[in-house]
Motif scaffolding. Structure first.
Motif, PDB file in Angstrom:
ATOM      1  N   ASP A 191       0.628   3.440  10.155  1.00  0.00           N
ATOM      2  CA  ASP A 191      -0.367   4.352  10.253  1.00  0.00           C
ATOM      3  C   ASP A 191      -0.188   5.431   8.983  1.00  0.00           C
ATOM      4  OD1 ASP A 191      -0.818   3.883  12.681  1.00  0.00           O
ATOM      5  OD2 ASP A 191       0.568   5.824  14.035  1.00  0.00           O
ATOM      6  N   GLU A 192      -1.690   5.987   8.795  1.00  0.00           N
ATOM      7  CA  GLU A 192      -1.326   6.966   7.213  1.00  0.00           C
ATOM      8  C   GLU A 192      -0.852   8.368   7.929  1.00  0.00           C
ATOM      9  OE1 GLU A 192      -5.163   9.129   5.211  1.00  0.00           O
ATOM     10  OE2 GLU A 192      -5.829   7.764   6.597  1.00  0.00           O
ATOM     11  N   HIS A 241      -9.388  10.710  -1.763  1.00  0.00           N
ATOM     12  CA  HIS A 241     -10.204   9.291  -2.404  1.00  0.00           C
ATOM     13  C   HIS A 241     -11.999   9.769  -1.869  1.00  0.00           C
ATOM     14  CE1 HIS A 241      -6.222   7.639  -1.823  1.00  0.00           C
ATOM     15  NE2 HIS A 241      -5.988   6.888  -3.170  1.00  0.00           N
ATOM     16  N   TYR A 291       0.289  12.365   6.165  1.00  0.00           N
ATOM     17  CA  TYR A 291       0.192  13.117   4.629  1.00  0.00           C
ATOM     18  C   TYR A 291       1.603  13.868   4.407  1.00  0.00           C
ATOM     19  CZ  TYR A 291      -1.582  16.857   1.841  1.00  0.00           C
ATOM     20  OH  TYR A 291      -1.664  17.528   0.647  1.00  0.00           O
ATOM     21  N   LYS A 318      -4.998   8.986  -8.463  1.00  0.00           N
ATOM     22  CA  LYS A 318      -5.362   8.064  -7.808  1.00  0.00           C
ATOM     23  C   LYS A 318      -5.914   6.542  -7.855  1.00  0.00           C
ATOM     24  CE  LYS A 318      -4.910  11.334  -4.267  1.00  0.00           C
ATOM     25  NZ  LYS A 318      -3.820  10.478  -3.621  1.00  0.00           N
ATOM     26  N   ASN A 333       0.772  13.603  10.519  1.00  0.00           N
ATOM     27  CA  ASN A 333       0.150  11.847  11.251  1.00  0.00           C
ATOM     28  C   ASN A 333      -1.370  11.747  11.563  1.00  0.00           C
ATOM     29  OD1 ASN A 333      -1.024   9.623  12.212  1.00  0.00           O
ATOM     30  ND2 ASN A 333       1.092   9.542  14.188  1.00  0.00           N
ATOM     31  N   ILE A 334      -2.055  11.092   9.566  1.00  0.00           N
ATOM     32  CA  ILE A 334      -2.713  10.867   9.414  1.00  0.00           C
ATOM     33  C   ILE A 334      -3.883  10.157  11.035  1.00  0.00           C
ATOM     34  CG2 ILE A 334      -5.405  11.152   8.445  1.00  0.00           C
ATOM     35  CD1 ILE A 334      -3.932  13.761   8.091  1.00  0.00           C
ATOM     36  N   THR A 335      -3.703   9.211  10.492  1.00  0.00           N
ATOM     37  CA  THR A 335      -4.352   8.324  11.760  1.00  0.00           C
ATOM     38  C   THR A 335      -4.003   8.499  13.590  1.00  0.00           C
ATOM     39  OG1 THR A 335      -3.373   6.546  10.654  1.00  0.00           O
ATOM     40  CG2 THR A 335      -3.276   6.074  13.479  1.00  0.00           C
ATOM     41  N   TYR A 391      -8.444   2.069  -4.288  1.00  0.00           N
ATOM     42  CA  TYR A 391      -8.842   2.462  -3.597  1.00  0.00           C
ATOM     43  C   TYR A 391     -10.150   4.355  -3.175  1.00  0.00           C
ATOM     44  CZ  TYR A 391      -4.895   0.594  -2.030  1.00  0.00           C
ATOM     45  OH  TYR A 391      -3.485   0.133  -1.886  1.00  0.00           O
ATOM     46  N   ASP A 423      -7.256  14.861   4.737  1.00  0.00           N
ATOM     47  CA  ASP A 423      -7.508  13.334   4.353  1.00  0.00           C
ATOM     48  C   ASP A 423      -9.099  13.558   3.723  1.00  0.00           C
ATOM     49  OD1 ASP A 423      -7.620  10.309   5.298  1.00  0.00           O
ATOM     50  OD2 ASP A 423      -9.442  11.236   6.420  1.00  0.00           O
TER      51      ASP A 423
END
Length: 173
Positions: free
Chosen positions: A28-29, A115, A31, A68, A39-41, A72, A112
């Motif tokens: 999971d992504e 990038h 932050y 970054k 938990n960004i996901t 990505y 989020d």
């Protein structure tokens, strides 16, 4: 001696958590904002089930994310909006003439899409669609640092309430 009144506000967070935090699973992504972990996901899954309105967000508000990795940044997907979260109470809720367009000063952080912002900056794109998430929406996805976040949020809420009262009275002290 004057008795000090207890601070009350409808957005005051309780130290007793009412929700169950959505813990990340492997892959999971997440932050990290200092000691606060989101938990960004899971947040993105919630957003897909609960579509939120988007706003056009000027990318120059967010500073540089130049650290970054290029691979990505190049792979960043513009089909998804960036996510801006209210980490501190929104100043605009307290001071009606606060600059609406300056999200970071209002209390928001890009959780989020860094990038995507960096890719847009490199390509000369000035705005990106963004979803703005209030504290009540993102708090279930804060899985680590809740107690410290409560202290931080409630202190900021009290400070901003007091600041607004001083501004209304026309005093700055």
């Amino acid at each position: 001696m004057k008795k000090k009144m207890k601070f009350a506000h409808p957005r005051l967070l309780s130290t007793e958590r009412k929700d169950i935090p959505v813990l990340p699973e492997t892959g999971d992504e997440i932050y990290c904002n200092g000691v606060f972990y989101f938990n960004i996901t899971a947040l993105l899954e919630w957003m897909s089930e609960n579509p939120q309105p988007t706003v056009e967000m000027p990318i120059d508000l967010w500073g540089s994310f130049g650290g970054k990795e290029d691979c990505y940044v190049e792979a960043a997907d513009f089909t998804r909006p960036i996510v801006i979260a209210e980490i501190a109470p929104d100043y605009l809720d307290f001071v009606s003439d606060f600059p609406k367009e300056h999200w970071p000063s209002r209390g928001y952080v890009c959780i989020d899409g860094q990038h995507r912002i960096e890719k847009a900056r490199r390509l000369g794109i000035k705005t990106l669609p963004a979803v703005v998430i209030r504290m009540e929406q993102h708090i279930p996805f804060l899985y680590e640092g809740y107690d410290r976040y409560v202290e931080y949020w409630n202190r900021k809420l009290k400070d901003r309430t007091e600041d607004a009262l001083r501004w209304q009275r026309g005093t700055t002290q």
